[in-house]
Motif scaffolding. Structure first.
Motif, mmCIF file in Angstrom:
data_model
loop_
_atom_site.group_PDB
_atom_site.id
_atom_site.type_symbol
_atom_site.label_atom_id
_atom_site.label_comp_id
_atom_site.label_asym_id
_atom_site.label_seq_id
_atom_site.Cartn_x
_atom_site.Cartn_y
_atom_site.Cartn_z
ATOM 1 N N VAL A 1 -5.043 9.616 -4.644
ATOM 2 C CA VAL A 1 -3.925 9.581 -5.602
ATOM 3 C C VAL A 1 -3.346 10.980 -5.765
ATOM 4 C CG1 VAL A 1 -3.332 9.233 -8.030
ATOM 5 C CG2 VAL A 1 -4.731 7.549 -6.852
ATOM 6 N N GLU B 1 -1.378 11.807 -2.503
ATOM 7 C CA GLU B 1 -0.240 10.939 -2.175
ATOM 8 C C GLU B 1 0.750 10.748 -3.329
ATOM 9 O OE1 GLU B 1 -2.419 7.517 -1.157
ATOM 10 O OE2 GLU B 1 -3.227 8.398 0.682
ATOM 11 N N GLU B 2 0.354 11.079 -4.526
ATOM 12 C CA GLU B 2 1.273 10.895 -5.657
ATOM 13 C C GLU B 2 1.512 12.189 -6.444
ATOM 14 O OE1 GLU B 2 0.683 7.482 -8.167
ATOM 15 O OE2 GLU B 2 -0.123 6.318 -6.510
ATOM 16 N N ALA C 1 4.026 10.889 0.128
ATOM 17 C CA ALA C 1 4.282 9.743 -0.764
ATOM 18 C C ALA C 1 4.346 8.433 0.021
ATOM 19 C CB ALA C 1 5.577 9.963 -1.540
ATOM 20 N N VAL C 2 4.767 8.509 1.280
ATOM 21 C CA VAL C 2 4.809 7.291 2.103
ATOM 22 C C VAL C 2 3.404 6.699 2.228
ATOM 23 C CG1 VAL C 2 5.060 6.523 4.494
ATOM 24 C CG2 VAL C 2 6.920 7.748 3.398
ATOM 25 N N GLY D 1 1.187 6.923 -0.028
ATOM 26 C CA GLY D 1 0.988 6.258 -1.326
ATOM 27 C C GLY D 1 1.665 4.906 -1.368
ATOM 28 N N VAL D 2 2.828 4.820 -0.744
ATOM 29 C CA VAL D 2 3.537 3.533 -0.673
ATOM 30 C C VAL D 2 2.667 2.522 0.089
ATOM 31 C CG1 VAL D 2 5.588 2.341 0.217
ATOM 32 C CG2 VAL D 2 5.812 4.632 -0.745
ATOM 33 N N GLN E 1 -0.231 1.310 -2.030
ATOM 34 C CA GLN E 1 0.178 0.334 -3.047
ATOM 35 C C GLN E 1 0.801 -0.914 -2.436
ATOM 36 O OE1 GLN E 1 2.693 2.258 -5.950
ATOM 37 N NE2 GLN E 1 1.291 3.950 -6.235
ATOM 38 N N GLY E 2 0.913 -0.947 -1.112
ATOM 39 C CA GLY E 2 1.504 -2.132 -0.448
ATOM 40 C C GLY E 2 2.955 -2.330 -0.827
ATOM 41 N N ARG E 3 3.716 -1.228 -0.949
ATOM 42 C CA ARG E 3 5.088 -1.345 -1.449
ATOM 43 C C ARG E 3 6.146 -1.057 -0.391
ATOM 44 N NH1 ARG E 3 5.391 1.952 -6.965
ATOM 45 N NH2 ARG E 3 7.568 1.322 -6.838
ATOM 46 N N HIS E 4 5.752 -1.008 0.882
ATOM 47 C CA HIS E 4 6.758 -0.796 1.920
ATOM 48 C C HIS E 4 7.774 -1.932 1.893
ATOM 49 C CE1 HIS E 4 5.664 2.778 4.022
ATOM 50 N NE2 HIS E 4 4.398 2.400 4.100
ATOM 51 N N ILE E 5 9.047 -1.568 2.157
ATOM 52 C CA ILE E 5 10.100 -2.587 2.131
ATOM 53 C C ILE E 5 9.885 -3.540 3.301
ATOM 54 C CG2 ILE E 5 12.578 -2.980 2.364
ATOM 55 C CD1 ILE E 5 12.951 -0.216 0.960
ATOM 56 N N MET F 1 -1.941 6.360 6.467
ATOM 57 C CA MET F 1 -1.411 4.986 6.474
ATOM 58 C C MET F 1 -2.260 4.058 7.336
ATOM 59 S SD MET F 1 2.729 5.046 6.267
ATOM 60 C CE MET F 1 3.189 6.299 7.420
ATOM 61 N N LEU G 1 -1.480 -10.963 -0.726
ATOM 62 C CA LEU G 1 -0.975 -9.717 -0.147
ATOM 63 C C LEU G 1 -1.353 -8.528 -1.014
ATOM 64 C CD1 LEU G 1 2.579 -10.878 0.905
ATOM 65 C CD2 LEU G 1 0.779 -10.131 2.442
ATOM 66 N N SER H 1 0.335 -6.070 -1.912
ATOM 67 C CA SER H 1 1.373 -5.718 -2.886
ATOM 68 C C SER H 1 1.266 -6.567 -4.145
ATOM 69 C CB SER H 1 2.753 -5.889 -2.268
ATOM 70 O OG SER H 1 2.886 -7.181 -1.746
ATOM 71 N N PRO I 1 6.722 -4.226 7.864
ATOM 72 C CA PRO I 1 7.660 -3.375 7.120
ATOM 73 C C PRO I 1 8.818 -2.916 8.012
ATOM 74 C CG PRO I 1 5.417 -2.731 6.632
ATOM 75 C CD PRO I 1 5.337 -3.764 7.722
ATOM 76 N N VAL I 2 9.973 -2.725 7.395
ATOM 77 C CA VAL I 2 11.185 -2.399 8.158
ATOM 78 C C VAL I 2 10.987 -1.141 8.996
ATOM 79 C CG1 VAL I 2 13.626 -1.807 7.966
ATOM 80 C CG2 VAL I 2 12.654 -3.534 6.456
ATOM 81 N N ARG J 1 6.079 10.902 -10.397
ATOM 82 C CA ARG J 1 5.311 10.196 -9.358
ATOM 83 C C ARG J 1 6.023 8.930 -8.931
ATOM 84 N NH1 ARG J 1 -0.591 10.343 -11.973
ATOM 85 N NH2 ARG J 1 -0.982 8.638 -10.534
ATOM 86 N N ALA K 1 8.916 9.808 -6.735
ATOM 87 C CA ALA K 1 8.486 10.224 -5.388
ATOM 88 C C ALA K 1 8.157 9.001 -4.540
ATOM 89 C CB ALA K 1 7.274 11.151 -5.493
ATOM 90 N N ILE K 2 7.434 8.051 -5.133
ATOM 91 C CA ILE K 2 7.030 6.848 -4.383
ATOM 92 C C ILE K 2 8.257 5.987 -4.066
ATOM 93 C CG2 ILE K 2 5.801 4.639 -4.643
ATOM 94 C CD1 ILE K 2 3.799 6.733 -4.085
ATOM 95 N N ALA L 1 10.285 7.534 -1.320
ATOM 96 C CA ALA L 1 9.605 7.502 -0.022
ATOM 97 C C ALA L 1 9.785 6.145 0.660
ATOM 98 C CB ALA L 1 8.119 7.812 -0.210
ATOM 99 N N MET L 2 9.868 5.077 -0.145
ATOM 100 C CA MET L 2 10.060 3.733 0.424
ATOM 101 C C MET L 2 11.347 3.672 1.253
ATOM 102 S SD MET L 2 8.947 1.726 -3.031
ATOM 103 C CE MET L 2 9.691 0.172 -2.663
#
Lengths: 188, 425
Positions: free
Chosen positions: A18, A21-22, A68-69, A71-72, A75-79, A148, A170, A172, B18-19, B269, B272-273, B276-277
């Motif tokens: 954390v 990454e954050e 931060a990526v 961290g994404v 958290q399973g938050r990639h688009i 990652m 999932l 996320s 992911p894209v 934070r 930043a997150i 980054a997405m």
């Protein structure tokens, strides 16, 4: 409900992740705000802009983004688009996720191998203002990719278990309470 | 070859890869035969982010996050109520006007729709509005934010197509007002038919309006400062984004006293997150740009379109349809990154002004993102209000038609976009 992989992560490790990454990206973001604002103030109030502020901010920006990526990923938050896979049964969602994670690991592995190779042997130009080699900018990519890969491996394990048991959720959709300090907002 | 690669991208994306990974996977496949491809990809991943204007994205996201948590929304809603609460369907009108005002801070349809859905929809329902209508107007009014400064979509388009971000910001003002007007008229017609109530019995007097304006003054000032700062050439967009962060911290922390030092780490934070997405997709798209260049995709697409017609009006109509449909299925930032390098040269070749085209592009993606069954904003709103998608869809249809009318106006009357940037040049 916590994902099995997340639940087993030692607290020290998760807090370190954390932090990297954050918290580091947040600090870099704050640094960028200060540097650019100081540059503007210096230019207009003292006729003396902060030398190299733009370039230092750019370095901080690239590192903040790639850290931060990771961290994404944690958290399973990639688009990603789940219009189709959301209609699958849990087992088939897990199977689709196995395919997705394998592709992600393959792509990231490629970045790690080539990134580290290029970092060690490539020829880089220097940034104009600071004289810093672009090598140090590029290093952010394999570092981020390694982190990652760890999360993709975690998600792959969860997906394989889900495909076997037919019970899958999932990442996320799973709150990772044990790695998220209390004052951090939950993801949307 | 290129169509096969695009097909693979679509398959991967719909498999929930992911894209960013979908773009990278196809790019790696495409150039893997070349021995130095690995280093090219890594270089592109790095150089794709080495752009000073891109720095504006995380900073504007941060400014929006601070403003959203800083008690701004409530003040703007109170001001909107004073201005339009006396109309039939007053709360729905407040919903629209609030989006116009808050759009100047968030730059995101999801953020705006979420604010309306959280705060206004429960009140609207207590006053007899259907959940479908209240949710639909919250989503529809969210379409205003992405075309007002500090729109992340417009910044991205400006960077990708090398177009003045200041001109794009100003070019969005008239279309945003048009959307607000179109939705306002639609809401009024529906409210008269359904006998939705007014919030207040009569118009507010000057003192009421002035009092409410003073309370929300610093929030309303931000978009004005953005536009003036850019057009007067005082700041670059990136410098302005840093100033916007400082401004929002001062307003939320010291003027409105809604955030404290303890809140800052979480806000930074989250910003930043969230950034980054989007930024990782930009980096991956820089790699994908190699394919776009090698395969001469803009030329191919232009050839395909001009094979059907050489009428720019029809080509624009075709592009609108394509973008609208794609926007319903894919996230707008990803689409922008993939399509701008392809479509911007195409638009230039048929004589469309780049600022005008940027607004057309962003407006299409925005309408797509709020359109059922798969628009992302629909699900943001539905998750908050609990509305069923069929109910939402029925209520949304007239608003969709209003938005399409505005889109066609903006497409075929370029002056609606270009007039203000030229006036302030």
């Amino acid at each position: 409900m916590k994902s099995p992989a997340t639940r087993r992560m030692p607290r020290g490790v998760s807090r370190s992740l954390v932090f990297v990454e954050e918290i580091v990206p947040a600090l870099l973001l704050a640094f960028i705000v200060v540097a650019i604002t100081a540059d503007v103030i210096g230019r207009y109030l003292f006729a003396n802009p902060l030398q190299g502020a733009a370039e230092i901010s750019l370095i901080a920006f690239v590192w903040a983004t790639y850290l931060a990526v990771a961290g994404v990923s944690r958290q399973g938050r990639h688009i990603a688009i789940d219009v189709i896979t959301a209609t699958f049964s849990p087992r088939w969602q897990a199977i689709a996720d196995i395919v997705a994670q394998l592709i992600i690991i393959g792509v990231l592995g490629y970045l790690v191998i080539n990134g580290l190779d290029f970092f060690a042997q490539g020829h880089f130009t220097n940034l104009v203002g600071t004289g810093l080699s672009r090598r140090w900018l590029m290093l952010a990519i394999p570092v981020s990719a390694i982190l990652m890969i760890c999360y993709s491996a975690r998600d792959l394990i969860v997906a394989v278990r889900g495909a076997i048991s037919g019970d899958f959720q999932l990442t996320s959709n799973v709150p990772d309470d044990d790695i998220r300090p209390d004052n951090t907002p939950k993801e949307a | 070859m290129i169509w096969a690669l695009l097909l693979v991208i679509l398959v991967l994306i719909f498999l929930r890869v992911p894209v960013f990974a979908s773009l990278l996977a196809v790019s790696v496949l495409y150039i893997m035969l070349e021995p130095t491809a690995g280093t090219v990809i890594v270089q592109r991943m790095s150089s794709g982010l080495e752009s000073f204007p891109l720095l504006a994205i995380p900073l504007f996201v941060l400014a929006g996050t601070i403003m959203a948590g800083g008690g701004i929304a409530e003040r703007l809603m109170a001001f909107a109520t004073v201005l339009v609460g006396h109309f039939r369907g007053g709360l729905a009108q407040v919903n629209v006007l609030n989006s116009l005002m808050i759009g100047g801070m968030s730059g995101s349809s999801n953020a705006d729709a979420a604010i309306d859905a959280k705060i206004l929809v429960p009140i609207m329902r207590r006053q007899g509005y259907s959940n479908g209508f209240a949710s639909a107007i919250s989503a529809a009014s969210g379409s205003i934010s992405p075309i007002l400064p500090p729109s992340i979509g417009l910044i991205l388009y400006g960077v990708l197509a090398n177009v003045s971000i200041g001109a794009l910001f100003i070019g969005g003002v008239v279309p945003a007002i048009l959307i607000a007007l179109a939705l306002s008229v639609t809401v009024w017609l529906i409210s008269v038919r359904n006998k939705y109530p007014r919030v207040r019995d009569g118009r507010a007097n000057f003192l009421e309006i002035w009092g409410s304006f003073r309370k929300s003054f610093f929030a309303l000032l931000m978009p004005v400062l953005l536009i003036v700062g850019l057009r007067a050439g005082i700041f670059t967009p990136t410098e302005l984004s840093a100033i916007a962060v400082v401004y929002s911290l001062v307003v939320a922390g010291f003027v409105y006293k809604q955030i404290t030092w303890r809140d800052l780490p979480a806000l930074f934070r989250e910003a930043a997150i969230t950034s980054a997405m989007v930024l990782i997709i930009i980096a991956a798209a820089a790699v994908f740009g190699i394919i776009v260049a090698y395969e001469r995709i803009p030329d191919q697409l232009l050839g395909l379109l001009t094979g059907f017609t050489d009428n720019p009006m029809l080509i624009l109509l075709f592009i609108n349809l394509l973008l609208l449909i794609l926007g319903m299925f894919m996230e707008s930032m990803s689409l922008m990154i993939i399509l701008v390098p392809v479509l911007a040269p195409l638009a230039a070749s048929i004589g469309v002004d780049p600022v005008h085209f940027g607004l057309i592009l962003v407006l299409n993606f925005t309408i797509g993102s709020i359109t059922p069954p798969v628009g992302s904003v629909v699900y943001t709103v539905a998750a908050i209000t609990g509305v069923k998608i069929p109910e939402f869809t029925r209520a949304f249809l007239p608003m969709f038609l209003a938005l399409v009318v505005v889109l066609l106006l903006v497409t075929y009357i370029p002056e609606l976009v270009t007039w203000l940037p030229e006036l302030t040049r």
